[in-house]
Design a protein around this motif. Sequence first.
Motif, PDB file in Angstrom:
ATOM      1  N   UNK A  13      -5.097 -49.055 123.662  1.00 21.65           N
ATOM      2  CA  UNK A  13      -4.121 -48.600 124.656  1.00 21.65           C
ATOM      3  C   UNK A  13      -3.143 -49.732 124.940  1.00 21.65           C
ATOM      4  N   UNK A  14      -1.933 -49.393 125.309  1.00 19.87           N
ATOM      5  CA  UNK A  14      -0.917 -50.400 125.586  1.00 19.87           C
ATOM      6  C   UNK A  14      -1.157 -51.038 126.952  1.00 19.87           C
ATOM      7  N   UNK A  15      -1.287 -52.375 127.020  1.00 18.14           N
ATOM      8  CA  UNK A  15      -1.427 -53.027 128.322  1.00 18.14           C
ATOM      9  C   UNK A  15      -0.147 -52.927 129.134  1.00 18.14           C
ATOM     10  N   UNK A  16       0.952 -52.634 128.450  1.00 21.58           N
ATOM     11  CA  UNK A  16       2.247 -52.554 129.111  1.00 21.58           C
ATOM     12  C   UNK A  16       2.407 -51.217 129.832  1.00 21.58           C
ATOM     13  N   UNK A  17       1.819 -50.161 129.266  1.00 21.90           N
ATOM     14  CA  UNK A  17       2.046 -48.811 129.780  1.00 21.90           C
ATOM     15  C   UNK A  17       0.808 -48.120 130.349  1.00 21.90           C
ATOM     16  N   UNK A  18      -0.385 -48.694 130.095  1.00 25.98           N
ATOM     17  CA  UNK A  18      -1.597 -47.958 130.447  1.00 25.98           C
ATOM     18  C   UNK A  18      -1.791 -47.782 131.956  1.00 25.98           C
ATOM     19  N   UNK A  32       7.446 -48.978 147.078  1.00 22.76           N
ATOM     20  CA  UNK A  32       8.403 -49.476 146.092  1.00 22.76           C
ATOM     21  C   UNK A  32       7.622 -50.325 145.091  1.00 22.76           C
ATOM     22  N   UNK A  33       7.791 -50.031 143.820  1.00 18.16           N
ATOM     23  CA  UNK A  33       7.076 -50.753 142.761  1.00 18.16           C
ATOM     24  C   UNK A  33       8.076 -51.592 141.978  1.00 18.16           C
ATOM     25  N   UNK A  34       7.831 -52.896 141.939  1.00 17.82           N
ATOM     26  CA  UNK A  34       8.654 -53.786 141.126  1.00 17.82           C
ATOM     27  C   UNK A  34       8.067 -53.832 139.717  1.00 17.82           C
ATOM     28  N   UNK A  35       8.821 -53.321 138.759  1.00 21.40           N
ATOM     29  CA  UNK A  35       8.318 -53.208 137.388  1.00 21.40           C
ATOM     30  C   UNK A  35       8.581 -54.508 136.622  1.00 21.40           C
ATOM     31  N   UNK A  36       7.572 -55.353 136.592  1.00 16.16           N
ATOM     32  CA  UNK A  36       7.615 -56.557 135.774  1.00 16.16           C
ATOM     33  C   UNK A  36       6.724 -56.408 134.547  1.00 16.16           C
ATOM     34  N   UNK A  37       6.259 -55.194 134.311  1.00 10.69           N
ATOM     35  CA  UNK A  37       5.303 -54.946 133.226  1.00 10.69           C
ATOM     36  C   UNK A  37       5.965 -54.732 131.883  1.00 10.69           C
ATOM     37  N   UNK A  38       7.220 -54.327 131.867  1.00 11.48           N
ATOM     38  CA  UNK A  38       7.827 -53.872 130.611  1.00 11.48           C
ATOM     39  C   UNK A  38       9.179 -54.542 130.392  1.00 11.48           C
ATOM     40  N   UNK A 333      -7.129 -57.125 134.366  1.00 10.33           N
ATOM     41  CA  UNK A 333      -7.021 -55.669 134.339  1.00 10.33           C
ATOM     42  C   UNK A 333      -7.334 -55.074 135.705  1.00 10.33           C
ATOM     43  N   UNK A 334      -8.413 -55.566 136.315  1.00  8.91           N
ATOM     44  CA  UNK A 334      -8.785 -55.081 137.650  1.00  8.91           C
ATOM     45  C   UNK A 334      -7.715 -55.431 138.672  1.00  8.91           C
ATOM     46  N   UNK A 335      -7.198 -56.665 138.572  1.00  6.72           N
ATOM     47  CA  UNK A 335      -6.206 -57.115 139.546  1.00  6.72           C
ATOM     48  C   UNK A 335      -4.924 -56.290 139.466  1.00  6.72           C
ATOM     49  N   UNK A 356      -4.879 -59.614 128.815  1.00  5.42           N
ATOM     50  CA  UNK A 356      -5.983 -59.335 127.885  1.00  5.42           C
ATOM     51  C   UNK A 356      -5.526 -58.487 126.710  1.00  5.42           C
ATOM     52  N   UNK A 357      -4.582 -57.590 126.947  1.00  4.44           N
ATOM     53  CA  UNK A 357      -4.101 -56.704 125.893  1.00  4.44           C
ATOM     54  C   UNK A 357      -3.212 -57.389 124.882  1.00  4.44           C
ATOM     55  N   UNK A 358      -2.833 -58.637 125.152  1.00  4.87           N
ATOM     56  CA  UNK A 358      -2.003 -59.397 124.224  1.00  4.87           C
ATOM     57  C   UNK A 358      -2.835 -60.369 123.380  1.00  4.87           C
ATOM     58  N   UNK A 359      -4.145 -60.299 123.573  1.00  7.03           N
ATOM     59  CA  UNK A 359      -5.069 -61.106 122.773  1.00  7.03           C
ATOM     60  C   UNK A 359      -5.928 -60.186 121.922  1.00  7.03           C
ATOM     61  N   UNK A 360      -6.393 -60.713 120.808  1.00  6.82           N
ATOM     62  CA  UNK A 360      -7.358 -60.004 119.984  1.00  6.82           C
ATOM     63  C   UNK A 360      -8.748 -60.600 120.169  1.00  6.82           C
TER      64      UNK A 360
END
Length: 398
Positions: A13-18, A32-38, A333-335, A356-360
């Motif tokens: 799953x994408x850590x950016x969009x999940x 209000x959500x500040x989108x710093x994820x993408x 992920x929890x945070x 975590x999603x950017x590591x293998x």
Amino acid sequence: MPMISHKGERMPASPIRKLTPFADKAKQDGKKVYHLNIGQPDIETPAGMLNAIKGIDFKVWAYTPSEGTLTYREKLTTYYNKLGYNIAADDILVTTGGSEAITIAMMTCLDSGDEVIIPEPFYANYNGFASQSDIVVKPILSHIENGFALPPISEFEKLITPKTKAIFICSPNNPTGYLYSKEELEALKELVLKYDLYLFSDEAYREFCYDGQTFTSPMHLEGLEQNVIVLDTVSKRYSACGARLGCLITKNKAVWTAALKFAQARLSPGMVEQIAGTAAVDTPDAYFEAVNKEYTNRRNTIVNALNKMEGVYCPNPGGAFYVVAKLPIDNADKFCQWMLERFSYHNQTVMMAPATGFYSTEGAGLNEVRMAYVLNIDDIKNAMICLEEALKVYPGRI
């Protein structure tokens, strides 16, 4: 009931969009959500691209050649040769976004079970593209303590097996913003030539280098002509993510010819996008100068704010528009989910991508997040205030 494929099960799953459902719920609740994820810039797309679309006058919205229109490919050579790539239109294969350029390169150059070495953290979708192509990612860890510099060549060499066919780099890097030096690339060149490997070079952020630093491409290194495959996109350079227009560049004619067969199988890239892309090449330098200045200010704002927070460390990136920060938390992920589900400060919260999603490597990046500084400076400042307040009350703070 029929079962899904093993490939479908292992597709990450994408850590950016999940976490999007949690962000959507937060918005429904009035936050209000500040989108710093993408990495979706708020910078305006060049007027020339938009005007080219508005001025379209054709009677049939037809297929284009599988390799892209000659008009667009010839125009692209003027952009790349200004950078010293010394290429011809026949070295370019136009793709549906940079993503397709990557998947075509992987399928062209690697067989099922072959291995590609990638310094991590790396763009999360590399894992997905590798899964689609049935190839094996061999990660090599870079470290936040030295700003995610290229790992020692000796560490690369330890990973090379008879199955190793390629090394994959991204500079300036997503997610770290690290800009590889010419010296680092020269060292990598010697390794690539020693083992006769492909060198994939993701250059989506080429235009975003800061503090007077200069960008070096493997295309600039003499002797690598048959090994280098450049993967590029208009998404970030022209703030045109929705155009889904990229390209694969190689001087290796066997690679280009094989890649064309994959391109033919998917028919063709879009006509309208290539019309816009052709116009984009004429974007004046002043556009990039203004964008570079804006991103430099945003980078300084977010990095300074992060490093003033207790227990937080963030290296200063040399390019792109991302930072990876180490936080005093138990689990990224929890945070990140907790921030959207449970936290608000003045009815505001922040969406980030857990690193975590950017590591293998299993367990790597557990206390790191990636943030994209693609919002205006006021929004970045407010987002950093939210994050600092959240870290004060997060139950899993360490």
